[in-house]
Design a protein around this motif. Structure first.
Motif, PDB file in Angstrom:
ATOM      1  N   GLU A   1       0.798  -1.225   0.000  1.00 38.34           N
ATOM      2  CA  GLU A   1       0.000   0.000   0.000  1.00 38.34           C
ATOM      3  C   GLU A   1       0.833   1.279   0.000  1.00 38.34           C
ATOM      4  O   GLU A   1       0.272   2.368  -0.054  1.00 38.34           O
ATOM      5  N   VAL A   2       2.151   1.178   0.065  1.00 36.53           N
ATOM      6  CA  VAL A   2       2.975   2.379   0.157  1.00 36.53           C
ATOM      7  C   VAL A   2       3.735   2.643  -1.139  1.00 36.53           C
ATOM      8  O   VAL A   2       4.025   1.732  -1.919  1.00 36.53           O
ATOM      9  N   SER A   3       4.058   3.906  -1.328  1.00 36.84           N
ATOM     10  CA  SER A   3       4.843   4.330  -2.494  1.00 36.84           C
ATOM     11  C   SER A   3       5.661   5.550  -2.098  1.00 36.84           C
ATOM     12  O   SER A   3       5.577   6.040  -0.961  1.00 36.84           O
ATOM     13  N   SER A   4       6.420   6.096  -3.038  1.00 35.30           N
ATOM     14  CA  SER A   4       7.257   7.267  -2.743  1.00 35.30           C
ATOM     15  C   SER A   4       6.422   8.493  -2.392  1.00 35.30           C
ATOM     16  O   SER A   4       6.914   9.424  -1.748  1.00 35.30           O
ATOM     17  N   SER A   5       5.158   8.515  -2.801  1.00 34.22           N
ATOM     18  CA  SER A   5       4.297   9.668  -2.520  1.00 34.22           C
ATOM     19  C   SER A   5       3.513   9.534  -1.213  1.00 34.22           C
ATOM     20  O   SER A   5       2.765  10.442  -0.835  1.00 34.22           O
ATOM     21  N   THR A   6       3.651   8.411  -0.508  1.00 32.11           N
ATOM     22  CA  THR A   6       2.932   8.214   0.757  1.00 32.11           C
ATOM     23  C   THR A   6       3.442   9.212   1.796  1.00 32.11           C
ATOM     24  O   THR A   6       4.657   9.310   2.032  1.00 32.11           O
ATOM     25  N   PRO A   7       2.554   9.990   2.422  1.00 34.40           N
ATOM     26  CA  PRO A   7       2.986  10.958   3.440  1.00 34.40           C
ATOM     27  C   PRO A   7       3.732  10.270   4.585  1.00 34.40           C
ATOM     28  O   PRO A   7       3.360   9.173   5.001  1.00 34.40           O
ATOM     29  N   LYS A   8       4.743  10.930   5.087  1.00 32.67           N
ATOM     30  CA  LYS A   8       5.563  10.378   6.168  1.00 32.67           C
ATOM     31  C   LYS A   8       5.372  11.234   7.424  1.00 32.67           C
ATOM     32  O   LYS A   8       5.036  12.408   7.320  1.00 32.67           O
ATOM     33  N   PRO A   9       5.569  10.633   8.607  1.00 34.50           N
ATOM     34  CA  PRO A   9       6.003   9.257   8.863  1.00 34.50           C
ATOM     35  C   PRO A   9       4.849   8.267   8.759  1.00 34.50           C
ATOM     36  O   PRO A   9       3.684   8.644   8.869  1.00 34.50           O
ATOM     37  N   TYR A  10       5.196   7.007   8.591  1.00 34.85           N
ATOM     38  CA  TYR A  10       4.192   5.952   8.566  1.00 34.85           C
ATOM     39  C   TYR A  10       4.822   4.631   8.989  1.00 34.85           C
ATOM     40  O   TYR A  10       6.047   4.501   9.099  1.00 34.85           O
ATOM     41  N   LEU A  11       3.956   3.642   9.245  1.00 32.00           N
ATOM     42  CA  LEU A  11       4.398   2.305   9.626  1.00 32.00           C
ATOM     43  C   LEU A  11       3.935   1.304   8.586  1.00 32.00           C
ATOM     44  O   LEU A  11       2.904   1.502   7.933  1.00 32.00           O
ATOM     45  N   VAL A  12       4.681   0.213   8.460  1.00 32.54           N
ATOM     46  CA  VAL A  12       4.269  -0.920   7.630  1.00 32.54           C
ATOM     47  C   VAL A  12       4.289  -2.162   8.512  1.00 32.54           C
ATOM     48  O   VAL A  12       5.292  -2.444   9.183  1.00 32.54           O
ATOM     49  N   LEU A  13       3.184  -2.892   8.521  1.00 35.04           N
ATOM     50  CA  LEU A  13       3.049  -4.099   9.331  1.00 35.04           C
ATOM     51  C   LEU A  13       3.102  -5.321   8.423  1.00 35.04           C
ATOM     52  O   LEU A  13       2.313  -5.439   7.479  1.00 35.04           O
ATOM     53  N   LEU A  14       4.023  -6.230   8.706  1.00 33.70           N
ATOM     54  CA  LEU A  14       4.179  -7.434   7.897  1.00 33.70           C
ATOM     55  C   LEU A  14       4.048  -8.673   8.771  1.00 33.70           C
ATOM     56  O   LEU A  14       4.569  -8.718   9.888  1.00 33.70           O
ATOM     57  N   GLN A  15       3.341  -9.672   8.279  1.00 33.19           N
ATOM     58  CA  GLN A  15       3.287 -10.965   8.959  1.00 33.19           C
ATOM     59  C   GLN A  15       4.423 -11.836   8.442  1.00 33.19           C
ATOM     60  O   GLN A  15       4.591 -12.003   7.236  1.00 33.19           O
ATOM     61  N   ARG A  16       5.193 -12.388   9.375  1.00 34.34           N
ATOM     62  CA  ARG A  16       6.321 -13.237   9.021  1.00 34.34           C
ATOM     63  C   ARG A  16       5.985 -14.703   9.286  1.00 34.34           C
ATOM     64  O   ARG A  16       4.828 -15.077   9.361  1.00 34.34           O
TER      65      ARG A  16
END
Length: 284
Positions: free
Chosen positions: A25-40
């Protein structure tokens, strides 16, 4: 679980303005700061820990400096570590997140025009069969657990054999580690059961203090009631305190419970096989 973790992060970190995403869901235009949640990955750990699922949280900020990432990471840890969440709201299954350290080194992502840092968390989950791992009850472990409950404040939980998925802190887990029998003549045998204890506090200070206190109490007690009706006891031998890397896997407490038993008696039917643990039987 992913949804509940995501909601917790959004609620506890107002500076991200609700921006907690999945990777696609993220790209270079995504406003910062932000978090990314990944299931491992999911993995089966020691039998008393059960099936564990890992999650990774990546903190992203602008390219200026890592100060913002540092602050975000500290708040992510505070928001999740030791927190008990409930799936689907009230009445759903509960689980607890545990911080397991940074997952990757600092990164500069030119594609996303961001710098990032990652942390890993673990969550204990039920296996595909839908139930926690089951271990046969042992009367000596049960006696130790009951004695322990009397030594602790009411808010402390005492678990037997395995950590349940919905475990709470503060708590203590006692589990059977090994069994040994030694011949003491034609009639008697000395039965020994080695026990490991795991102390889980709400804070590290509480955890260390309670582990130390429990060793002191065990030394002072010397024996524990096994069968009140028949006035049978087990003797406490060699209680010791350790400093493990992971208290949920290794445990801080060790001791041996010992009792002389009549080899002809049926009072110790679990002397041959206890709790699914193959005994280290030594007959001399």
């Amino acid at each position: 679980m992913r949804a509940e973790i995501q909601a917790r992060l959004i609620a506890q970190l107002p500076e991200i303005g609700g921006r907690c995403y999945q990777l696609h869901e993220v790209s270079s235009s995504t406003p910062k700061p932000y978090l990314v949640l990944l299931q491992r990955k999911e993995e089966q750990e020691e039998p008393w820990r059960g099936l564990v699922r890992h999650y990774e949280v990546r903190c992203y900020s602008g390219m200026a400096s890592f100060h913002e990432v540092d602050a975000l990471m500290a708040k992510v840890k505070q928001a999740l570590d030791g927190q008990r969440l409930t799936e689907g709201g009230a009445g759903g299954a509960s689980f607890t997140c545990r911080y397991e350290g940074t997952h990757r080194s600092d990164e500069v992502d030119t594609t996303l025009s961001a710098i990032s840092r990652s942390a890993r968390f673990s969550v204990q989950i039920k296996p595909s069969g839908g139930t926690d791992a089951a271990t046969a009850a042992d009367p000596w472990v049960e006696a130790l657990a009951k004695w322990t409950s009397l030594q602790l404040p009411s808010e402390w939980k005492v678990y037997r054999n395995t950590w349940p998925v919905d475990y709470l802190a503060p708590s203590i887990l006692w589990r059977l580690n090994d069994v040994e029998m030694r011949d003491q003549g034609s009639v008697l045998c000395q039965l020994k059961k080695k026990i490991t204890g795991h102390v889980l506090g709400r804070t590290l200070a509480e955890q260390n203090s309670k582990a130390t206190e429990m060793v002191s109490k065990l030394i002072g007690a010397k024996k524990i009631m096994l069968d009140e009706a028949n006035k049978r006891y087990v003797t406490i031998v060699g209680p010791a305190l350790h400093t493990p890397k992971d208290e949920m896997i290794e445990g801080q407490l060790t001791l041996t419970l010992s009792r002389m038993v009549d080899r002809r008696s049926r009072d110790e039917p679990t002397a041959v096989l206890i709790g699914g643990v193959k005994p280290n039987a030594i007959i001399e």
